[in-house]
Scaffold this active site. Structure first.
Site: not given
Length: 298
Positions: A216, A254
């Protein structure tokens, strides 16, 4: 074989008497994992559905021979719980706790490296690890993981994203592709285990014939992994990078998933992996389809 955990792994759950610890600990046990003890200070002598509870990790190890720990405690106590397990001699620690301050994570990571080099931490803020049919530590639903076959080909999975870990597992299950081990490393800025750690293990594992990687935006872990892949990984790989449409400067889910200074973009990571010979999908399903093509050719 499998990486990090197998059917012989004995697990102590730190926080077994709490709601989340009990729920996931018993699910792991019901999957077939050897959950041999729980640890909650002040609650020694109790049990949770037949699993004995001890005051300390040392006591649990002495009584059961546990070698792994599943940390399911609030952020305030997680760093201390991890270090308690390391001090007691636990070799593999899985911490799913989300919201641990980055400073605490950094201190724990560096303490482990300096004082407990034989202890591996997975997480924090991760779904855990599953070697299908052998051991499941964490919050992954075992039923979405296809068992590896004796002859293969089997796939190893490593992912920064918890949800995409599950999707990767299920994409392969729908295609009847077995998984050797699936590792969710978590998306925090200071993970105890990174892509390269897992890639090195998968490359050496004879039960793993191909590797699927889910990354990511944010940081440089995927670019570093690409360099490692180019130099050290011979097994075929597919990958997906989440966050293609994420605006710069925005944190996406995140704590580590933020593009800053023009670095850590999805496009840059995809290009680095492609240059290393990895087949990169534009979405999770395409990454699964690319892996199916790889497996069909093995």
């Amino acid at each position: 074989m499998a990486i990090f955990v197998n059917e012989n792994t004995k697990v102590v759950v730190q926080g077994l008497t709490g709601g989340q610890g009990k729920y996931h600990g018993l699910r792991n046990r019901d999957y077939g994992t050897q959950i041999v003890a729980g640890v909650t200070p002040g609650k020694a002598g109790q049990d949770v559905d037949g699993i004995p509870v001890y005051d300390t990790v040392e006591d649990a190890i002495a009584a059961t021979g546990a070698t792994a720990s599943f940390v399911v405690v609030p952020p305030k106590f997680a760093a201390g719980a991890i270090l308690d397990a390391a001090k007691a001699g636990i070799e593999f620690i899985v911490c799913i706790t989300e919201g641990i301050p980055a400073q605490d994570e950094a201190k724990v990571y560096n303490t482990l490296v300096r004082d407990y080099p034989n202890t591996r931490l997975l997480g924090p803020n991760c779904p855990g690890i599953i070697s299908p049919g052998k051991c499941n530590i964490g919050i992954t639903a075992g039923e979405i993981a296809e068992l590896p076959s004796a002859d293969g080909p089997n796939v190893g999975i490593v992912s920064r994203s918890g949800t995409l870990t599950y999707q990767a597992l299920y994409e392969l299950k729908q295609k009847g592709i077995g998984v050797s081990t699936c590792v969710g490393i978590g998306g925090d800025p200071v993970p105890g285990t990174n892509f390269i750690d897992c890639l090195r293990e998968f490359e050496a594992d004879p039960e793993t014939h191909a590797i699927m990687m889910i990354g990511e935006i944010g940081g440089s872990a995927e670019e570093e992994a690409a360099e490692f892949i180019q130099a050290n990984v011979s097994k075929p790989m597919s990958a997906y990078i989440a966050g293609v449409t994420a605006p710069p400067g925005k944190k996406m889910g995140h704590a580590g998933a933020i593009v800053s200074g023009g670095k850590g973009t999805a496009q840059g990571k995809m290009e680095a992996l492609s240059a290393a010979g990895v087949k990169v999908g534009q979405n999770p399903t395409e990454a699964g389809e690319l892996m199916a093509e790889i497996v069909a050719g093995l």
